[in-house]
Motif scaffolding. Structure first.
Motif, PDB file in Angstrom:
ATOM      1  N   ILE A 182      -2.292 -10.981  -3.723  1.00 48.60           N
ATOM      2  CA  ILE A 182      -2.577 -11.100  -5.104  1.00 48.60           C
ATOM      3  C   ILE A 182      -3.217 -10.324  -6.065  1.00 48.60           C
ATOM      4  CG2 ILE A 182      -3.420 -12.896  -7.018  1.00 48.60           C
ATOM      5  CD1 ILE A 182      -1.859 -15.350  -4.902  1.00 48.60           C
ATOM      6  N   ALA A 183      -4.438 -10.260  -5.507  1.00 53.99           N
ATOM      7  CA  ALA A 183      -5.540  -9.525  -6.368  1.00 53.99           C
ATOM      8  C   ALA A 183      -4.922  -8.286  -6.265  1.00 53.99           C
ATOM      9  CB  ALA A 183      -6.765  -9.631  -6.228  1.00 53.99           C
ATOM     10  N   LYS A 184      -4.216  -7.123  -5.287  1.00 58.41           N
ATOM     11  CA  LYS A 184      -3.202  -5.957  -5.306  1.00 58.41           C
ATOM     12  C   LYS A 184      -2.608  -5.973  -6.641  1.00 58.41           C
ATOM     13  CE  LYS A 184      -2.667  -2.302  -2.490  1.00 58.41           C
ATOM     14  NZ  LYS A 184      -1.947  -1.919  -3.446  1.00 58.41           N
ATOM     15  N   GLN A 185      -1.435  -7.313  -6.466  1.00 53.20           N
ATOM     16  CA  GLN A 185      -0.857  -7.281  -7.645  1.00 53.20           C
ATOM     17  C   GLN A 185      -1.397  -7.442  -9.039  1.00 53.20           C
ATOM     18  OE1 GLN A 185       1.554 -10.786  -6.287  1.00 53.20           O
ATOM     19  NE2 GLN A 185       3.536  -9.094  -5.204  1.00 53.20           N
ATOM     20  N   GLY A 186      -2.096  -7.696  -9.197  1.00 54.32           N
ATOM     21  CA  GLY A 186      -2.981  -7.737 -10.163  1.00 54.32           C
ATOM     22  C   GLY A 186      -3.586  -6.495 -10.724  1.00 54.32           C
ATOM     23  N   ALA A 187      -4.170  -5.631  -9.945  1.00 53.64           N
ATOM     24  CA  ALA A 187      -4.002  -4.710 -10.263  1.00 53.64           C
ATOM     25  C   ALA A 187      -3.963  -3.704 -10.754  1.00 53.64           C
ATOM     26  CB  ALA A 187      -5.120  -4.144  -8.526  1.00 53.64           C
ATOM     27  N   ASP A 188      -1.899  -3.404  -9.562  1.00 47.96           N
ATOM     28  CA  ASP A 188      -1.208  -2.788  -9.703  1.00 47.96           C
ATOM     29  C   ASP A 188      -0.357  -3.155 -11.321  1.00 47.96           C
ATOM     30  OD1 ASP A 188       0.316  -2.872  -6.396  1.00 47.96           O
ATOM     31  OD2 ASP A 188      -0.945  -1.288  -7.549  1.00 47.96           O
ATOM     32  N   LEU A 189      -0.462  -4.707 -11.825  1.00 48.65           N
ATOM     33  CA  LEU A 189      -0.203  -4.941 -12.945  1.00 48.65           C
ATOM     34  C   LEU A 189      -1.463  -4.525 -13.811  1.00 48.65           C
ATOM     35  CD1 LEU A 189       2.218  -6.484 -14.608  1.00 48.65           C
ATOM     36  CD2 LEU A 189       0.271  -8.648 -14.293  1.00 48.65           C
ATOM     37  N   ASN A 190      -2.207  -3.997 -13.698  1.00 51.28           N
ATOM     38  CA  ASN A 190      -3.272  -3.687 -14.963  1.00 51.28           C
ATOM     39  C   ASN A 190      -2.765  -2.073 -14.960  1.00 51.28           C
ATOM     40  OD1 ASN A 190      -4.369  -6.029 -16.050  1.00 51.28           O
ATOM     41  ND2 ASN A 190      -5.923  -6.306 -14.231  1.00 51.28           N
ATOM     42  N   ARG A 191      -3.082  -1.387 -13.791  1.00 51.82           N
ATOM     43  CA  ARG A 191      -2.698  -0.430 -13.726  1.00 51.82           C
ATOM     44  C   ARG A 191      -1.473  -0.166 -14.614  1.00 51.82           C
ATOM     45  NH1 ARG A 191      -4.237   0.756  -8.838  1.00 51.82           N
ATOM     46  NH2 ARG A 191      -2.293   0.715  -7.931  1.00 51.82           N
ATOM     47  N   THR A 192      -0.515  -0.490 -14.252  1.00 51.95           N
ATOM     48  CA  THR A 192       1.333  -0.091 -15.415  1.00 51.95           C
ATOM     49  C   THR A 192       1.069  -0.462 -16.677  1.00 51.95           C
ATOM     50  OG1 THR A 192       2.159  -0.567 -13.441  1.00 51.95           O
ATOM     51  CG2 THR A 192       3.274  -0.601 -14.986  1.00 51.95           C
ATOM     52  N   LYS A 193       0.254  -0.991 -16.630  1.00 53.53           N
ATOM     53  CA  LYS A 193       0.092  -1.886 -18.178  1.00 53.53           C
ATOM     54  C   LYS A 193      -1.136  -0.337 -19.247  1.00 53.53           C
ATOM     55  CE  LYS A 193      -0.193  -7.060 -18.101  1.00 53.53           C
ATOM     56  NZ  LYS A 193      -0.931  -8.016 -18.483  1.00 53.53           N
ATOM     57  N   GLY A 194      -2.397  -0.282 -17.857  1.00 55.46           N
ATOM     58  CA  GLY A 194      -2.387   0.330 -18.760  1.00 55.46           C
ATOM     59  C   GLY A 194      -1.942   2.257 -19.652  1.00 55.46           C
ATOM     60  N   ALA A 195      -0.846   2.266 -18.537  1.00 56.98           N
ATOM     61  CA  ALA A 195       0.463   3.215 -17.996  1.00 56.98           C
ATOM     62  C   ALA A 195       0.841   3.113 -19.706  1.00 56.98           C
ATOM     63  CB  ALA A 195       0.594   3.883 -16.731  1.00 56.98           C
ATOM     64  N   LEU A 196       1.493   2.555 -19.590  1.00 48.50           N
ATOM     65  CA  LEU A 196       2.098   1.650 -20.709  1.00 48.50           C
ATOM     66  C   LEU A 196       1.305   1.941 -22.052  1.00 48.50           C
ATOM     67  CD1 LEU A 196       4.882   0.778 -20.871  1.00 48.50           C
ATOM     68  CD2 LEU A 196       4.843  -1.391 -21.172  1.00 48.50           C
ATOM     69  N   GLN A 255       1.130  -1.291   0.028  1.00 45.72           N
ATOM     70  CA  GLN A 255       0.220  -0.454  -0.073  1.00 45.72           C
ATOM     71  C   GLN A 255       0.920   1.003   0.163  1.00 45.72           C
ATOM     72  OE1 GLN A 255      -2.868  -0.811   2.952  1.00 45.72           O
ATOM     73  NE2 GLN A 255      -4.501  -1.451   2.026  1.00 45.72           N
ATOM     74  N   MET A 256       2.358   0.929   1.128  1.00 47.82           N
ATOM     75  CA  MET A 256       2.499   2.184   0.632  1.00 47.82           C
ATOM     76  C   MET A 256       3.793   2.375  -0.542  1.00 47.82           C
ATOM     77  SD  MET A 256       4.915   2.745   4.656  1.00 47.82           S
ATOM     78  CE  MET A 256       5.991   1.636   3.722  1.00 47.82           C
ATOM     79  N   GLN A 257       3.944   1.572  -1.328  1.00 45.74           N
ATOM     80  CA  GLN A 257       4.704   1.473  -2.255  1.00 45.74           C
ATOM     81  C   GLN A 257       3.884   2.319  -3.333  1.00 45.74           C
ATOM     82  OE1 GLN A 257       5.915  -2.227  -3.227  1.00 45.74           O
ATOM     83  NE2 GLN A 257       7.663  -2.209  -2.695  1.00 45.74           N
ATOM     84  N   ASN A 258       2.420   1.962  -3.522  1.00 47.04           N
ATOM     85  CA  ASN A 258       1.291   2.242  -3.983  1.00 47.04           C
ATOM     86  C   ASN A 258       1.300   3.506  -4.257  1.00 47.04           C
ATOM     87  OD1 ASN A 258      -0.382   1.352  -6.713  1.00 47.04           O
ATOM     88  ND2 ASN A 258      -2.144   1.518  -5.102  1.00 47.04           N
ATOM     89  N   VAL A 259       1.022   4.341  -2.983  1.00 46.16           N
ATOM     90  CA  VAL A 259       1.046   5.878  -2.638  1.00 46.16           C
ATOM     91  C   VAL A 259       1.946   6.567  -3.679  1.00 46.16           C
ATOM     92  CG1 VAL A 259       0.932   7.524  -1.623  1.00 46.16           C
ATOM     93  CG2 VAL A 259      -0.271   5.556  -0.512  1.00 46.16           C
ATOM     94  N   THR A 260       3.685   5.869  -3.361  1.00 49.08           N
ATOM     95  CA  THR A 260       4.185   6.831  -3.876  1.00 49.08           C
ATOM     96  C   THR A 260       4.155   6.832  -5.197  1.00 49.08           C
ATOM     97  OG1 THR A 260       5.877   5.796  -2.212  1.00 49.08           O
ATOM     98  CG2 THR A 260       7.438   6.727  -4.178  1.00 49.08           C
ATOM     99  N   ASN A 261       3.574   5.483  -6.213  1.00 48.11           N
ATOM    100  CA  ASN A 261       3.940   5.651  -7.609  1.00 48.11           C
ATOM    101  C   ASN A 261       2.543   6.456  -8.801  1.00 48.11           C
ATOM    102  OD1 ASN A 261       5.759   3.796  -7.542  1.00 48.11           O
ATOM    103  ND2 ASN A 261       4.240   1.973  -7.678  1.00 48.11           N
ATOM    104  N   GLY A 262       1.805   6.273  -7.337  1.00 44.68           N
ATOM    105  CA  GLY A 262       0.489   7.374  -7.188  1.00 44.68           C
ATOM    106  C   GLY A 262       1.063   8.815  -7.488  1.00 44.68           C
TER     107      GLY A 262
END
Lengths: 123, 284
Positions: B114-128, A113-120
């Protein structure tokens, strides 16, 4: 002689088959095995588990003393206590492990969660 | 001796009788039993009831055994033993339930991670993907601009001489097309050509500098020719700026009869020397 003749039947009445109670060797083995299992699971490292492991070991020592003195029935009762203590110590050790694992994952989530805040913020 | 026997008998019978009639009211429960009751009551209110009902039932059954023993034997060792075990059984049920709860919490947390990592991955893909889209757009825009610049240059070559030398790109316009003899005001017809030149220039790199140079033949005084060439260069520069070429890119200069490109001895040669050269340097 007469006293013994009267008292002996009474003694038999009050504690049935006391003199011929078999040595509880199987229960002793089980109780010792339980205490070993608790130790292997790390019960000694967890305060509450360690407490009951100690009680199990104390009961085991008492039971052995009683068996050596020929008091098998009392030894059997003490061993039942020891078994209950050992089984509880095992379960408490398992509980401690499961809680630690859950906590570790909880910590990971906070980190994500902390990492996500930084990236955002970087975006 | 017989009195000892009879006293033992009477006491034993009395305790049995009292136990049976009064339900242990006269004998206080041993602390082991009190502890067993309290522990069970607490554990039964907790997660064990929902998560481990079978184990909790076993604990209850053990407590019942202890209560039975108490009813029939009072605070005899058997009661205390049963109660001791009952407490452990209740605590066992509690620890068991807590283990189940913690295991579930970990599983849930793992799934969430895992769900969060999936969401992060999707977000990164979207940005890319977005960045890629933007890059593609930029590239297309750049290609379009280059195409239009090439077309403008090709069109320009129909009305002017365009070449490249060490100064950069050189657009040469004949003086006779732009000006009346000995004048520095632009002819109306000249403006048509210069419109095209201006259009082509706006498509060149905005960092490149443009120098408008005026040139004359060798006839007449140097002073006169210098002045004429300066004024003519300025006229062309001013007009190009009015047609959209950035002001800060443009300077004008008069060279008089210097740098002839043809022989001043012939009529044709002198006509060629009377010219305006627009030099676009290469951007640094």
């Amino acid at each position: 002689m007469k006293t013994t003749a009267i008292l002996l039947p009474l003694a038999l009445l009050s504690s049935a088959a006391c003199a011929s109670f078999p040595a509880p060797s199987e229960r002793l083995a089980q109780a010792e095995s339980g205490a070993r299992a608790a130790n292997e699971l790390g019960a000694a490292n967890e305060p509450t588990a360690a407490l009951y492991l100690k009680m199990a070991n104390d009961q085991l020592a008492e039971a052995k003393r009683l068996m050596a003195a020929g008091e098998n029935e009392r030894a059997d009762a003490v061993l039942q206590r020891a078994q209950a203590d050992a089984e509880l110590a095992v379960q408490l050790a398992k509980e401690a492990k499961a809680k630690a694992a859950a906590k570790a994952v909880g910590a990971q989530i906070s980190l994500l969660q902390m990492q996500n805040v930084t990236n955002g913020a970087a975006q | 001796m017989s009195r000892l026997v009879s006293v033992t008998l009477v006491t034993t019978l009395a305790s049995f009788a009292l136990g049976g009639l009064a339900g242990c009211a006269t004998v206080a429960p041993p602390r082991e039993l009190v502890e067993a009751r309290t522990t069970y009551a607490r554990v039964a209110k907790g997660p064990a009831a929902e998560l481990k009902p079978d184990v909790l039932l076993t604990a209850k059954q053990q407590l019942d055994r202890a209560e039975s023993a108490f009813k029939s034997e009072g605070d005899a060792p058997a009661t205390k033993d049963a109660a001791y075990i009952a407490t452990r059984r209740a605590l066992f049920a509690e620890a068991d339930a807590n283990t189940v709860a913690a295991t579930k919490a970990k599983t849930d947390a793992d799934a969430a991670a895992i769900a969060k990592q999936g969401a992060d991955l999707n977000r990164t893909k979207g940005a890319l993907a977005k960045t890629q889209q933007e890059l593609d757009k930029e590239r297309t825009a750049r290609e379009d601009a280059e195409k239009r610049a090439a077309i403008a240059m090709a069109d320009l070559q129909k009305i002017a001489a365009v070449k490249k030398d060490d100064r950069g790109m050189v657009i040469t316009l004949a003086g006779g097309v732009l000006f009346k003899t000995d004048k520095s005001e632009l002819l109306p017809a000249a403006m048509v050509s210069l419109n095209q030149v201006a259009d082509a220039l706006t498509r060149t790199s905005p960092e490149s500098k443009i120098v408008v140079g005026g040139y004359t033949d060798s006839q007449g005084t140097d002073g006169h020719n210098q002045e004429l060439s300066e004024k003519r260069a300025a006229s062309v520069a001013t007009y190009l700026i009015s047609r959209g070429v950035a002001k800060d890119r443009v300077t004008s200069k008069g060279f008089g009869p210097q740098n002839p490109i043809a022989d001043n001895k012939s009529v044709e040669g002198r006509a060629q020397n009377r010219r305006v050269e627009i030099v676009v340097d290469n951007p640094k």
